[in-house]
Design a protein around this motif. Structure first.
Motif, short mmCIF file in Angstrom:
data_model
loop_
_atom_site.label_atom_id
_atom_site.label_comp_id
_atom_site.label_asym_id
_atom_site.label_seq_id
_atom_site.Cartn_x
_atom_site.Cartn_y
_atom_site.Cartn_z
N UNK A 156 -26.17 -10.35 33.62
CA UNK A 156 -26.55 -11.39 32.97
C UNK A 156 -25.00 -12.48 32.67
N UNK A 157 -23.98 -11.69 32.32
CA UNK A 157 -22.69 -12.41 31.89
C UNK A 157 -22.14 -13.20 32.95
N UNK A 158 -22.22 -12.71 34.23
CA UNK A 158 -21.90 -13.36 35.28
C UNK A 158 -22.68 -14.65 35.61
N UNK A 186 -34.36 -15.77 35.28
CA UNK A 186 -34.88 -14.56 36.06
C UNK A 186 -33.98 -13.36 35.76
N UNK A 187 -32.53 -13.75 35.53
CA UNK A 187 -31.71 -12.47 35.45
C UNK A 187 -31.95 -12.07 34.04
N UNK A 188 -32.22 -12.92 32.87
CA UNK A 188 -32.65 -12.31 31.66
C UNK A 188 -33.89 -11.35 31.80
N UNK A 189 -34.93 -11.80 32.50
CA UNK A 189 -35.98 -10.95 32.63
C UNK A 189 -35.95 -9.63 33.53
N UNK A 190 -34.86 -9.82 34.28
CA UNK A 190 -34.53 -8.60 34.94
C UNK A 190 -33.80 -7.50 34.29
N UNK A 192 -34.61 -7.20 30.80
CA UNK A 192 -35.84 -6.71 29.99
C UNK A 192 -36.61 -5.68 30.89
N UNK A 193 -36.95 -6.03 32.13
CA UNK A 193 -37.67 -5.29 33.20
C UNK A 193 -37.02 -3.94 33.17
N UNK A 194 -35.72 -3.78 33.51
CA UNK A 194 -34.89 -2.56 33.61
C UNK A 194 -35.16 -1.66 32.31
N UNK A 195 -34.85 -2.50 31.31
CA UNK A 195 -35.01 -1.77 29.76
C UNK A 195 -36.43 -1.11 29.57
N UNK A 196 -37.27 -1.72 30.39
CA UNK A 196 -38.61 -1.22 30.02
C UNK A 196 -38.88 0.12 31.15
N UNK A 197 -37.98 0.42 32.05
CA UNK A 197 -37.77 1.50 32.82
C UNK A 197 -37.20 2.83 31.98
N UNK A 198 -37.43 2.67 30.90
CA UNK A 198 -36.85 3.89 30.06
C UNK A 198 -37.40 5.34 30.55
N UNK A 199 -36.78 6.34 30.48
CA UNK A 199 -37.12 7.68 30.93
C UNK A 199 -38.45 8.13 29.71
#
Length: 333
Positions: A156-158, A186-190, A192-199
């Motif tokens: 996101x920073x890049x 798109x990168x911001x949503x990425x 959030x998408x990974x955040x939702x993959x919490x164990x």
């Protein structure tokens, strides 16, 4: 606490002591002192996060020379990639997270270019597994997830050109191209998408203060991501009439993906960061986008029909003016 777990903790503490002795005997005093700072912040045998003064000592390494900052990042990465202990790995990631949030520019810069090739998976922990017992196996899933969060944070920073804790003025994005805003969205949503993959199967580990603290930091990052998404959705929504059909469909795809993250993220954050204003904006924008896409598609169909009718009329007019002679050539009537 079982015998094997106690033995593992003692073994880890002895490894730390051995590492301290090794740095003390090292002839490279500057590198050795930096590595001791990292070792103190990422010790074995405890499920609590590094203390504030240990993190402050790491952050302080960024106020010296570029060489010191480079040595710091190299030391924490070496510690991260060499350990097989899930708690040590989480502490290393927690330390990196604090560098991202609080570190000096020179320290963040060294982290951003590690390794020199960059990449989406530069932490390289997608296969990390501590199989000492069932709990460390569950903790390993948190290591992989947390590493992915930090990778997304840096991505996101890049793309945005600044870190999440140093937001750009809302007015600065007005002059951006549609394609730039869509790329940032798109990168911001990425993230959030990974955040939702919490164990989800090991949420019980949040009772450990170390895991609880990393969730707190990630929650703060997500709040910043929500803010950045709100700004871009608002701006793109205001430009909807001028967006092309492909830009509208790309915009709608981002919104659909973000909506798909909502319930998964709620499993981790429960009622934190609900941000009803954002979700209200998402719902309204989606409805407007669907209508805009349908309008553009219908307009496209009308153009196609009009073109076909025009070609048919031209052919009729041609046949009225010319006839095909026996020689095979068209001649006027």
């Amino acid at each position: 606490m079982g015998y094997h777990k106690r033995l593992r903790i003692v073994s880890g503490i002895l490894k730390d002591k051995g590492s301290f002795v090794k740095t003390t005997l090292s002839t490279k005093r500057h590198k050795a002192s930096t590595r001791r700072v990292i070792l103190r912040a990422t010790t074995h045998g405890s499920s609590v996060p590094p203390s504030d003064h240990r993190i402050a000592a790491v952050i302080g390494l960024g106020h010296g020379s570029r060489f010191t900052a480079c040595t710091c990042i190299q030391a924490v990465m070496d510690r991260l990639h060499r350990t097989k202990d899930s708690s040590v790995a989480v502490k290393c990631l927690y330390t990196i997270h604090n560098i991202i949030n609080k570190g000096s520019f020179i320290l963040k810069d060294q982290l951003a270019v590690y390794p020199s090739s960059g990449g989406r998976n530069f932490l390289n922990l997608s296969t990390f597994r501590d199989g000492s017992d069932s709990e460390t196996c569950d903790m390993s899933a948190w290591v992989r997830w947390y590493a992915g969060i930090l990778e997304q944070n840096l991505m996101v920073s890049r793309i945005l050109g600044y870190h999440l804790n140093s937001p750009r003025s809302k007015n600065e994005i007005i002059g951006f191209l549609n394609s730039d805003l869509l790329k940032e969205l798109d990168v911001l949503v990425n993230f959030a998408d990974h955040l939702g993959n919490v164990p989800a199967d090991s949420l019980y580990l949040q009772r450990k203060s170390l895991v609880h603290e990393i969730v707190r930091l990630v929650s703060e990052d997500y709040r910043s991501v929500q803010r950045e998404i709100f700004v871009r959705v608002t701006e793109l929504g205001a430009r909807m009439a001028s967006l092309s059909w492909s830009e509208c469909t790309e915009f709608l795809s981002c919104i659909n993906r973000f909506e798909g993250c909502k319930d998964r993220i709620a499993v981790l954050l429960v009622n934190r960061n609900r941000n009803d204003d954002l979700w209200g904006l998402i719902k309204e924008t989606k409805a407007n986008l669907v209508a805009a896409i349908e309008k553009k598609e219908n307009k496209g169909k009308m153009v196609v029909v009009a073109t076909a009718d025009n070609e048919s009329n031209n052919l009729t007019r041609f046949s009225q003016l010319f006839r095909l002679a026996p020689s095979g050539r068209w001649v006027e009537f």
